[in-house]
Design a protein around this motif. Structure first.
Motif, short mmCIF file in Angstrom:
data_model
loop_
_atom_site.label_atom_id
_atom_site.label_comp_id
_atom_site.label_asym_id
_atom_site.label_seq_id
_atom_site.Cartn_x
_atom_site.Cartn_y
_atom_site.Cartn_z
N GLY A 37 0.83 -1.16 -0.16
CA GLY A 37 0.08 -0.15 0.17
C GLY A 37 0.77 1.42 -0.01
O GLY A 37 0.33 2.40 -0.08
N LEU A 57 0.07 3.59 4.90
CA LEU A 57 -1.02 3.30 5.77
C LEU A 57 -0.37 2.91 6.81
O LEU A 57 0.57 1.98 7.05
CB LEU A 57 -1.96 2.29 5.28
CG LEU A 57 -3.07 1.78 5.86
CD1 LEU A 57 -4.15 2.89 6.26
CD2 LEU A 57 -3.62 0.45 5.09
N GLU A 69 -7.34 2.55 8.67
CA GLU A 69 -8.04 2.53 7.20
C GLU A 69 -7.82 3.87 6.34
O GLU A 69 -8.06 3.54 5.10
CB GLU A 69 -9.49 2.51 7.25
CG GLU A 69 -9.87 1.34 7.73
CD GLU A 69 -10.11 1.19 9.33
OE1 GLU A 69 -10.33 2.38 9.91
OE2 GLU A 69 -9.68 0.42 10.13
N THR A 70 -7.25 4.90 6.91
CA THR A 70 -6.89 6.13 6.01
C THR A 70 -5.34 6.33 6.09
O THR A 70 -4.65 6.77 7.13
CB THR A 70 -7.67 7.23 6.78
OG1 THR A 70 -8.88 6.80 6.95
CG2 THR A 70 -7.51 8.27 5.85
N PRO A 71 -4.94 6.29 4.82
CA PRO A 71 -3.47 6.63 4.80
C PRO A 71 -3.16 7.88 5.04
O PRO A 71 -3.81 8.81 4.60
CB PRO A 71 -3.26 5.96 3.38
CG PRO A 71 -4.11 5.99 2.48
CD PRO A 71 -5.31 5.72 3.64
N ALA A 98 -4.35 6.15 -5.38
CA ALA A 98 -5.03 5.58 -4.17
C ALA A 98 -6.26 4.87 -4.26
O ALA A 98 -6.89 4.02 -3.71
CB ALA A 98 -5.18 6.79 -3.06
N GLU A 102 -8.05 1.12 -3.57
CA GLU A 102 -9.18 1.04 -3.09
C GLU A 102 -9.32 1.64 -1.46
O GLU A 102 -9.99 1.27 -0.83
CB GLU A 102 -9.62 -0.54 -2.81
CG GLU A 102 -9.92 -1.09 -4.25
CD GLU A 102 -10.51 -2.46 -4.22
OE1 GLU A 102 -10.49 -3.15 -3.10
OE2 GLU A 102 -11.04 -3.00 -5.23
N TYR A 103 -8.45 2.56 -1.46
CA TYR A 103 -8.53 3.51 -0.32
C TYR A 103 -9.85 4.44 -0.17
O TYR A 103 -10.14 5.04 -1.34
CB TYR A 103 -7.04 4.47 -0.21
CG TYR A 103 -6.01 3.71 0.26
CD1 TYR A 103 -5.98 3.03 1.23
CD2 TYR A 103 -4.95 4.04 -0.50
CE1 TYR A 103 -5.01 2.38 1.63
CE2 TYR A 103 -3.80 3.29 -0.07
CZ TYR A 103 -3.69 2.26 0.79
OH TYR A 103 -2.53 1.64 1.26
N GLN A 104 -10.62 4.60 0.78
CA GLN A 104 -11.81 5.27 0.85
C GLN A 104 -11.65 6.76 0.96
O GLN A 104 -12.35 7.63 0.48
CB GLN A 104 -12.74 4.63 1.83
CG GLN A 104 -13.00 3.29 1.77
CD GLN A 104 -14.05 3.05 0.47
OE1 GLN A 104 -14.94 3.52 0.44
NE2 GLN A 104 -13.49 2.09 -0.35
N LYS A 105 -10.56 7.01 1.71
CA LYS A 105 -10.18 8.63 1.92
C LYS A 105 -8.77 8.55 2.23
O LYS A 105 -8.32 7.74 2.50
CB LYS A 105 -11.12 9.09 3.23
CG LYS A 105 -11.04 8.40 4.41
CD LYS A 105 -11.83 9.01 5.55
CE LYS A 105 -11.84 8.35 6.82
NZ LYS A 105 -12.58 8.93 7.58
N LEU A 106 -8.35 9.91 2.07
CA LEU A 106 -6.90 10.07 2.29
C LEU A 106 -6.88 11.22 3.69
O LEU A 106 -7.88 12.18 3.77
CB LEU A 106 -6.43 10.65 1.35
CG LEU A 106 -6.06 9.84 -0.06
CD1 LEU A 106 -5.68 10.63 -1.18
CD2 LEU A 106 -5.37 8.44 0.34
#
Length: 142
Positions: A37, A57, A69-71, A98, A102-106
């Motif tokens: 990741g 992450l 869950e958030t990098p 990102a 499949e990251y949902q948010k940063l």
């Protein structure tokens, strides 16, 4: 580039380079690429690195201002190349990568005195809290 990413307010002395040895800083690059990741991009001008952006992450034990869950994002542009759109291009390119992971948010942290806050707001990052004296900003990707 990690050293370049450290914000120094106008008129203040830069951090000593030994700051790179601090665990709160070195964790962003130690073992780079060995952790699933990790994403990093470099901006070049005539084969010279002039900027970089990266995300990582962290687990709960190592996290700084993100969560499991958030990098967390880091970005640096050499001083003479700032304000030329490179920051914007790197941010957009990192967000695209990102999404592939499949990251949902940063998230990122930024000194509220840093002019980069305007860029982050333009790119839909929202101030969601504080980490010491820094803003924590997040962006939902999906």
């Amino acid at each position: 580039m990690v050293y370049e990413s450290a914000f120094v307010p106008e008129g203040q002395k830069p951090f000593p380079r030994t700051i790179l040895n601090e665990p709160s800083v070195s964790k962003y690059v130690e073992g780079w690429g060995k952790q699933s990741g990790d994403i990093g991009l470099i901006a070049e001008n005539e084969q010279q690195a002039i900027g970089a952006i990266w995300l990582r992450l962290f687990d709960e034990a190592q996290k700084g201002f993100g969560n499991a869950e958030t990098p967390e994002i880091g970005i640096a542009i050499l001083k003479e190349f700032r304000g030329k759109g490179i920051e914007h291009a790197l941010m957009r390119a990192l967000e695209a990568e990102a999404i592939k992971f499949e990251y949902q948010k940063l998230c990122l942290n930024v000194d509220p005195r840093n002019s980069a806050c305007r860029l982050y707001k333009q790119l839909d990052y929202v101030h969601v809290g504080w980490h010491d004296t820094y803003w924590i900003m997040e962006k939902k990707l999906v």
